[in-house]
Design a protein around this motif. Structure first.
Motif, PDB file in Angstrom:
ATOM      1  N   ILE A 185       5.932   4.761  -0.595  1.00  0.00           N
ATOM      2  CA  ILE A 185       4.209   4.374  -1.336  1.00  0.00           C
ATOM      3  C   ILE A 185       4.496   2.729  -0.681  1.00  0.00           C
ATOM      4  O   ILE A 185       4.824   2.182  -0.987  1.00  0.00           O
ATOM      5  CB  ILE A 185       3.521   4.832  -2.538  1.00  0.00           C
ATOM      6  CG1 ILE A 185       4.027   5.692  -3.643  1.00  0.00           C
ATOM      7  CG2 ILE A 185       2.374   3.557  -2.429  1.00  0.00           C
ATOM      8  CD1 ILE A 185       3.465   5.515  -4.377  1.00  0.00           C
ATOM      9  N   ALA A 210      -2.913   2.458  -6.503  1.00  0.00           N
ATOM     10  CA  ALA A 210      -3.056   3.650  -6.662  1.00  0.00           C
ATOM     11  C   ALA A 210      -3.219   4.187  -7.951  1.00  0.00           C
ATOM     12  O   ALA A 210      -3.350   3.323  -8.629  1.00  0.00           O
ATOM     13  CB  ALA A 210      -1.355   3.629  -6.699  1.00  0.00           C
ATOM     14  N   VAL A 243      -4.103   6.438  -2.703  1.00  0.00           N
ATOM     15  CA  VAL A 243      -3.441   6.632  -2.506  1.00  0.00           C
ATOM     16  C   VAL A 243      -2.815   7.129  -4.101  1.00  0.00           C
ATOM     17  O   VAL A 243      -3.275   6.364  -4.997  1.00  0.00           O
ATOM     18  CB  VAL A 243      -1.616   5.736  -3.163  1.00  0.00           C
ATOM     19  CG1 VAL A 243      -0.205   6.370  -3.115  1.00  0.00           C
ATOM     20  CG2 VAL A 243      -2.272   5.273  -1.538  1.00  0.00           C
ATOM     21  N   GLY A 277      -1.379  10.675  -0.035  1.00  0.00           N
ATOM     22  CA  GLY A 277      -1.521   9.899   1.200  1.00  0.00           C
ATOM     23  C   GLY A 277      -1.912  10.062   2.485  1.00  0.00           C
ATOM     24  O   GLY A 277      -2.525  11.045   2.745  1.00  0.00           O
TER      25      GLY A 277
END
Length: 869
Positions: free
Chosen positions: A264, A273, A429, A463
């Motif tokens: 990530i 996220a 995300v 993503g």
């Protein structure tokens, strides 16, 4: 005996023969007593020996445990050689007794007694540790055995690097095509709890085998899985090694996907996220892996962690030891949690100022200015339910966090129904773990149906590279220890909020003059000669600052201090009295109702200039006043107005749980709220909800919506102003009327006082012959003494005499005064136990006085203290 006989013959006395008879008795008694003492000494020595042996056994157990822990660190289970892919020095096969390295001095054998044999057994036990890792050399190993235990041991040995396994066939022989060379070790499986190990040149050993679970085997196979298949378990250590060799990998590695390592990149693809999934699906493991990966990649000066766990704090166990971690916030301490959450907005403003001063719009332009801060939140729904105002704080961070270097990772079971659009719109995300149905995994779109009944740790990542499944890595203590060792020489990052207020503060601990919370714009309460008094320290988490707590009577008006018992109410008043100084003399209201009543009336009539009026326990005075509490409050209000009009100030304390506190709140413009008795009282008192702290120290409270700690006073609270009743004695030249409940006692006191008056009990005839007030002093003055009942029968005569003589009312009720004298104004309170009486003058006024005619103050009075008619 012989000596007694000889003396008896010389003295010719038969009594001496008695001494001869005592000789055998004394001898036998001495022998018996010696044997009894020997037995007692033997028992004492046996007990001492048993105690010392028990302590010696404990010392052996402790030494063996230390030795066993050291051996476990050197050869852990499961063996790291499986996951690391490289052989270790030896192979740990299980647990077995082994010779201990504990050196114990051998006692000198002096015989073959039970004690000697016991010492020998303890010595032998000390030199044999019952549980040590059993090690064998790697290489060719023959495994002889059938069944589940043998198969499980074989599955483990197959994955051990540097080991060639040879299984014995069904017929009891090793397959000819795989015969081991000479000198191979042999393991014979007897049962699931026992195997025999034979190595060339060493005696046969019986070992309890250790097996490897399927999950541990899956972690070992994670790096050998073919593309297109996700492993069931991913070890973080193996993942980190793969990430080091991967090309083009950006961000923090969190797991294994179908094509390799998945990471990530919150800096490049974030900045935030959003994570969803049911309970036990692996959300907490993701946060742990993400936190450790974030800390492993950068030093504490470049990356920081703020962990928020509203499930008790277990999620981030040991991760708080990382030098990158600036704090752990849990739901176990709501006061600390509220301060930390409010400090997040202050962190935003701090970063804005730093970037603005440096002329940068984004932290990526000047990464050396500030470390990036990763905020990990477990159970975001519980957090916002506890502190609803945090929705705005997190929305602010989500909107401005990218340029300021602040990143959010928010975990909750149902993000779509909990996270507001202002936050979700800035979270590109997204990860979803196991869901109950496709609709509950809306943050990853249509592929959420693949997560129905997914195993723990299986997630779907959305993503910049699209949507991909992955298996999240699992960290262990060894992984954390490795990161800690890597950054052991680096200094830890500073906290994002100020430390809690200390429990005790002195004048030297006050912050510098100049800082003060923003004024609420309220108009001045009154003009006063007292400028300001500093009485504590305020904690402002919104500004990450501390200020002096100052009471300004011209701005704040009168002050009331509320709190439970031992919360520090008297301390606040003592600090105010010491802070007023010599320019403002302090008057402390007495604690007794009669004296307090008198002081209030004097202040109402003649208030001194620039005076600080204090009352410690105003609610207790109200309770003492009973039905006259409204009259007492009226006099308090009058005195407070007079004191403030003369340039003074007023402050009082009261219990927040008392019934009279509701009558007081409207009479004070400002309030210091100290610790309450319980959470309900805390909420009713108007203190911040959810921030009740039963363990708060004395002096901890709230002032102007900020947390307060009162400083310790330099001097104690001044002694209350004494207001004794003025003494009264009958005028030796005039008649006096005495109304007493106990006329016989009063008559005895008059006689004991040797007054010049004549005591007259027949008041009807006496009043009829009462001479004018200006009669000749040659006549003997009289004391007309009778009970209220007698005076009631002669009420008309009493009314006519009232305008001529003084009337003393001793040990009677206020109702008697009103009925006999026709007085309708409030009577001043008195305390008969302190020899106080009511004195009615000819001009119609009734005052409080002290007189010897009321008896000994130490004597228990039959009349209760007057608290109201």
């Amino acid at each position: 005996m012989v000596g007694a006989v000889v003396i008896g013959m010389v003295l010719a006395s038969p009594f001496m023969l008695l001494f001869a008879a005592l000789g055998p008795i004394v001898a036998v008694a001495g022998v018996v007593d010696g044997r009894r003492s020997a037995r007692r000494h033997r028992r004492s020595e046996v007990e001492r020996f048993d105690r010392e042996c028990a302590l010696f056994e404990q010392a052996i157990d402790h030494a063996h445990a230390v030795e066993r822990r050291e051996a476990e660190r050197n050869t852990p289970h499961p063996p790291r050689s499986i996951a690391d892919g490289g052989p270790a020095a030896a192979l740990r096969i299980g647990i077995a007794p082994g010779r201990s390295s504990v050196a114990i001095e051998a006692p000198r054998r002096v015989g073959d007694s039970d004690d000697d044999r016991r010492l020998g057994r303890m010595l032998a036990r000390a030199h044999q540790n019952p549980q040590l890792p059993a090690l064998i050399a790697r290489g060719h190993i023959v495994l002889d055995g059938r069944g589940l235990a043998a198969d499980a041991l074989a599955r483990r040995l197959v994955h051990e690097p540097g080991v060639t396994l040879h299984r014995v066939t069904t017929g009891g022989e090793v397959a000819p095509s795989a015969r081991p060379p000479a000198g191979a070790s042999t393991i014979t499986v007897l049962s699931a709890t026992a195997v025999e190990v034979h190595e060339p040149g060493r005696p046969l050993r019986r070992v309890r085998p250790e097996f490897v679970t399927e999950r541990q085997l899956e972690a070992a196979r994670a790096s050998m899985e073919p593309e297109g298949r996700l492993p069931a378990v991913v070890a973080w250590g193996a993942l980190a090694r793969h990430a080091e060799t991967a090309t083009g990998l950006l961000g923090v590695p969190i797991g294994m996907g179908e094509t390799g390592v998945v990471a990530i990149d919150l800096v490049g693809s974030g900045p935030h996220a959003l994570v969803g999934g049911t309970t036990g699906s692996g959300k907490s493991e993701l946060l742990r892996a993400l936190a450790l990966g974030w800390a492993a990649a950068e030093p504490p000066s470049a990356a920081q962690l703020l962990c928020i766990d509203f499930k008790g704090g277990a999620t981030f166990a040991r991760l708080t030891e990382l030098p990158h971690c600036v704090g752990l916030v849990t739901d176990l301490d709501p006061v600390v949690a509220q301060r930390a959450m409010r400090s997040l907005r202050a962190e935003l403003r701090h970063r804005e100022r730093i970037l603005s001063d440096a002329g940068a719009r984004d932290l990526r332009e000047r990464p050396d200015l500030l470390p990036r801060l990763l905020v990990l939140v477990d159970e975001f729904a519980t957090l916002t339910a506890t502190f609803p105002e945090l929705h705005g704080v997190f929305a602010d961070i989500a909107a401005r966090g990218r340029s300021l270097g602040m990143h959010l990772v928010l975990c909750t079971q149902h993000p779509a129904s909990v996270v507001r659009d202002a936050i979700a719109a800035n979270c590109p995300v997204r990860l979803s773990f196991r869901v109950t149905d496709a609709a509950s995994g809306g943050i990853v779109g249509e592929r959420a149906r693949e997560l129905i009944a997914a195993p723990p740790g299986r997630a779907m990542l959305v993503g910049e590279n699209g949507t991909q499944p992955l298996q999240v890595a699992v960290i262990d203590d060894d992984d954390i220890d490795g990161v800690l060792e890597r950054w052991s020489t680096h200094e830890a990052g500073g906290s994002t909020w100020c430390p809690p207020l200390p429990e005790r503060l002195g004048v030297d601990d006050l912050p510098p003059i100049g800082g003060e919370p923003a004024d609420d714009g309220a108009p001045a309460a009154s003009r006063t000669s007292i400028d300001s008094i500093t009485f504590g320290v305020l904690d402002d988490p919104d500004e990450r600052a501390r200020y002096r707590a100052q009471w300004r009577p011209s701005r704040d008006g009168s002050l009331v201090v509320l709190g439970a018992s031992s919360s520090g109410r008297s301390t606040v008043l003592a600090v105010l009295a010491a802070g007023a100084g010599d320019d403002a003399p302090c008057i402390v209201l007495p604690a007794t109702l009669p004296e307090a009543w008198q002081v209030l009336e004097e202040l109402s009539a003649r208030p001194p200039a620039a005076t600080l009026l204090l009352c410690d326990g105003l609610d207790l005075l109200l309770a003492d006043a009973g039905d006259r509490s409204i009259e007492l409050l009226s006099r308090w209000d009058s005195a407070a107005r007079a004191v403030r009009a003369a340039g003074g100030a007023v402050a009082a304390s009261a219990s927040s749980s008392s019934a009279g506190s509701s009558l007081l709140l409207g009479r004070f413009e400002s309030r210091v709220q100290l610790r309450c008795a319980d959470a309900d009282e805390h909420a009713l008192a108007g203190a911040p909800r959810g921030l009740f702290d039963r363990r708060a120290p004395a002096g901890r409270g709230w002032w102007r919506d900020l947390q307060l700690q009162v400083i310790e006073p330099a001097t104690p609270l001044p002694v209350a102003r004494a207001a004794p009743a003025p003494p009264w004695q009958p005028d030796p030249d005039r008649d006096v009327i005495v109304i007493a409940a106990h006329v016989d006692d009063v008559a005895e006191r008059i006689a004991a006082a040797q007054l010049p008056h004549q005591v007259v009990r027949d008041v009807t005839a006496a009043i009829a012959s009462t001479a004018p007030p200006d009669r000749s002093v040659a006549l003997q003055p009289r004391i007309l003494l009778a009970t209220p009942a007698h005076w009631q029968s002669a009420w008309s005569l009493l009314s006519s005499a009232r305008t001529q003589v003084s009337i003393a009312v001793i040990e009677c009720d206020a109702a008697d005064v009103r009925s006999l004298l026709g007085h309708r104004e409030p009577l001043p309170p008195i305390d008969p136990g302190r020899a106080e009486i009511w004195l009615a003058e000819p001009n119609g006024s009734i005052s409080r006085a002290a007189s010897l005619l009321a008896g000994d103050p130490t004597r228990e009075s039959s009349v209760r203290p007057d608290r109201g008619a």
